[in-house]
Design a protein around this motif. Structure first.
Motif, mmCIF file in Angstrom:
data_model
loop_
_atom_site.group_PDB
_atom_site.id
_atom_site.type_symbol
_atom_site.label_atom_id
_atom_site.label_comp_id
_atom_site.label_asym_id
_atom_site.label_seq_id
_atom_site.Cartn_x
_atom_site.Cartn_y
_atom_site.Cartn_z
ATOM 1 N N GLY A 23 139.589 -25.501 15.252
ATOM 2 C CA GLY A 23 139.475 -25.866 16.660
ATOM 3 C C GLY A 23 140.633 -25.401 17.521
ATOM 4 N N CYS B 48 126.648 -23.599 20.461
ATOM 5 C CA CYS B 48 127.096 -24.974 20.294
ATOM 6 C C CYS B 48 126.623 -25.821 21.466
ATOM 7 C CB CYS B 48 128.629 -24.998 20.214
ATOM 8 S SG CYS B 48 129.333 -26.648 20.157
ATOM 9 N N ILE C 216 127.893 -28.461 22.583
ATOM 10 C CA ILE C 216 128.987 -29.076 23.344
ATOM 11 C C ILE C 216 129.681 -28.043 24.234
ATOM 12 C CG2 ILE C 216 131.165 -30.332 23.158
ATOM 13 C CD1 ILE C 216 128.832 -31.885 22.017
ATOM 14 N N CYS C 217 130.131 -26.936 23.640
ATOM 15 C CA CYS C 217 130.928 -25.968 24.411
ATOM 16 C C CYS C 217 130.128 -24.747 24.831
ATOM 17 C CB CYS C 217 132.159 -25.543 23.619
ATOM 18 S SG CYS C 217 131.784 -24.529 22.179
ATOM 19 N N MET D 24 126.218 -27.718 16.523
ATOM 20 C CA MET D 24 127.539 -27.873 17.127
ATOM 21 C C MET D 24 128.598 -27.315 16.199
ATOM 22 S SD MET D 24 127.576 -31.631 18.827
ATOM 23 C CE MET D 24 126.672 -32.672 17.727
ATOM 24 N N HIS D 25 129.669 -26.777 16.801
ATOM 25 C CA HIS D 25 130.820 -26.345 16.007
ATOM 26 C C HIS D 25 131.417 -27.565 15.307
ATOM 27 C CE1 HIS D 25 131.352 -23.024 19.140
ATOM 28 N NE2 HIS D 25 131.215 -22.375 18.007
ATOM 29 N N CYS E 29 133.991 -29.195 17.431
ATOM 30 C CA CYS E 29 133.323 -29.840 18.561
ATOM 31 C C CYS E 29 132.677 -31.147 18.131
ATOM 32 C CB CYS E 29 132.275 -28.904 19.178
ATOM 33 S SG CYS E 29 133.008 -27.451 19.952
ATOM 34 N N LYS F 155 135.382 -33.701 17.889
ATOM 35 C CA LYS F 155 135.788 -34.202 19.210
ATOM 36 C C LYS F 155 134.733 -35.140 19.790
ATOM 37 C CE LYS F 155 137.166 -30.252 21.071
ATOM 38 N NZ LYS F 155 137.505 -29.235 22.063
ATOM 39 N N TYR F 156 133.459 -34.740 19.673
ATOM 40 C CA TYR F 156 132.378 -35.464 20.325
ATOM 41 C C TYR F 156 132.141 -36.834 19.717
ATOM 42 C CZ TYR F 156 127.673 -36.345 22.190
ATOM 43 O OH TYR F 156 126.582 -36.891 22.815
#
Lengths: 242, 256
Positions: free
Chosen positions: B74, B185, B187-188, B205-206, B209, B212-213
């Motif tokens: 990340g 992804c 999220i991003c 998703m990564h 990520c 984080k999420y």
């Protein structure tokens, strides 16, 4: 139009070893027949071409520039090269240096002030450069030329053997005799009438441009914990060289 | 507030160019060094402004310094990418025809895979079937090593995935070449080679990520279909990609 170009024979369009010699007014006229956009595009292509070659430390031949980038824009060759040179300087702090005036071969060197201890690449490249500097030092201290047997004997003491696979450098013989020579860091010439063949090691043109005798001498001095002036003739030679 | 291009900028660009890609912390250090060496004004934490100045000059050359995220940890990376390329032309001048073909086949295997990795066995088998010029397994192994050294591929336990630099450099190419297979992804919204994907609706998703999420959620659920997220959530402080794609068993799920 063709008759006006001096130095270019009729039907010679594919001869990329010849650049037409033209008067400034001819260049100006040729420029006007091309759009700004077209010229800009060629300049950009040339800048990218030069950067890619130089990242691999491959010397750039004018023949290749003409054949692969300039092509049908040969008539404005000088304008494209000049502008590419200005872009390299303005954006990257790099310049084209001709290391072979006969065959027109160039390298890119930095125009930024050199800083001691600056590490350009923290990996295998730095290790290779370290080995190169050691070899260049040896050659310089031996009077600017050394026999291959002497070089390999010296490296043997540093546990680098031409016959064995080195854990960092791999095939050392190939690295030294081929890669460093191709990149113009070393010049290795066979000594005539020797059997088995022996070779002479000297600095290559890129080494002369990217470092200096003064830098190499101070490297040696640091390694041996002495003052550079300890080696009188090398010291004088390094001083005269700047 | 476009600053002037200076030797500090040029030095930074030269170093970044020789590395190809640099981690955020390294880049910040380089920013400071370059300003010190050139005795230029150093605005701490203003690396992105510094980079913008350079990018203004790089724009007409179809190059940019871009920021990207490593899929493994990340962390932010800075890379000099070529924007003009619509195919793998950046590599074209560096490698032979059959080497490029091997790279394309490796990329196929990686993108078609579940976890974003291609085994060396599969890659070496495809070396045998190259149309341009067949490659022996020994030679293919050497070529793979060169791709890793040149930061196009990353190797882990005998498996290969795309290097962060490669993903940053070729994101557009990959998304347009593999339009239905390459994942983005949720999220991003960047290309995701390694990812966790919902088993119900396929939302991907990564790994960083995901970490984080779901950081504050005790029972992770898919952001799209709300089904239970069946994977182990990567720990933000210690991203261990070895275990992060492990599916959580039913018993473990029930005990959450």
């Amino acid at each position: 139009m063709r008759a006006e170009r001096s130095g270019l024979r009729e039907g010679d369009d594919e001869d990329f070893s010849v650049v037409p010699t033209q008067s400034p007014s001819q260049v100006q006229r040729n420029l006007e027949s091309r759009s700004q956009e077209e010229i800009n595009r060629k300049v950009t292509e040339l800048v990218q071409f030069l950067l890619v070659k130089d990242q691999k430390k491959i010397p750039i031949k004018r023949v290749d520039i003409l054949k692969k980038v300039i092509r049908e824009y040969k008539d404005v060759y000088s304008e494209i090269v000049n502008r590419a040179g200005r872009t390299l300087q303005q954006v990257f702090g790099l310049q084209m240096v001709e290391i072979d005036t006969k065959h027109h071969i160039y390298i890119l060197t930095s125009t930024l002030p050199r800083v001691e201890g600056e590490n350009l690449k923290q990996d295998i490249q730095t290790a290779k450069l370290g080995l190169l500097i050691v070899i260049l030092s040896f050659i310089f201290m031996k009077g600017n030329s050394a026999k291959d047997s002497a070089v390999w004997e010296f490296l043997r003491r540093l546990r680098v053997h031409p016959g064995e696979k080195h854990e960092v450098f791999g095939d050392v013989k190939k690295l030294v005799m081929e890669e460093f020579v191709r990149q113009k860091y070393l010049e290795i010439t066979p000594i005539p009438l020797t059997d088995p063949p022996e070779f002479n090691f000297q600095w290559g043109p890129r080494a002369a441009k990217e470092t200096s005798k003064k830098d190499i001498l101070s490297f040696v001095a640091k390694m041996q914990k002495k003052e550079p002036s300890f080696w009188i003739s090398q010291y004088n030679e390094a001083k005269a060289n700047t | 507030m476009a600053a002037q291009m200076s030797d500090a900028h040029r030095r930074f660009l030269q170093v970044l160019m020789s590395h190809g890609i640099m981690e955020g912390a390294e880049a910040r250090k380089l920013h400071r060094c370059c300003c010190e060496i050139s005795k230029a004004y150093y605005a701490q934490d203003k690396l992105d402004d510094f980079v913008s100045t350079i990018n203004n000059q790089l724009q007409p050359l179809f190059m940019q310094i871009r920021k990207g995220m490593s899929e493994v940890d990340g962390r932010t990376h800075y890379a000099l990418v070529n924007m003009a390329e619509t195919e793998i032309t950046k590599m074209a001048s560096d490698y032979a025809e059959n080497e490029l073909e091997l790279f394309r086949k490796t990329m196929d295997l990686i993108i078609l895979s579940e976890n974003g990795f291609a085994s060396s066995t599969d890659i070496l088998n495809s070396a045998d079937q190259l149309k341009t010029k067949k490659m022996k397994k020994k030679e293919a192994e050497q070529v793979l090593k060169i791709f890793v050294d040149d930061k196009w591929l990353s190797e882990r336990n005998g498996e290969y995935t795309l290097h962060t630099r490669c993903i940053m450099e070729m994101e557009q190419y990959i998304l347009s070449t593999y339009p239905d297979i390459a994942k983005k992804c949720n999220i991003c919204h960047s290309l995701a080679i390694q990812s966790q994907a919902c088993e119900t609706c396929g939302t991907g998703m990564h790994l960083p990520c995901v970490g984080k999420y779901f950081k504050t959620q005790s029972r992770p659920r898919c952001p799209q279909c709300n089904d239970f997220w069946p994977y182990e959530i990567p720990d933000r402080s210690r991203i261990d990609s070895q275990s992060s794609s492990r599916r959580v068993s039913r018993r473990e799920l029930q005990s959450l």
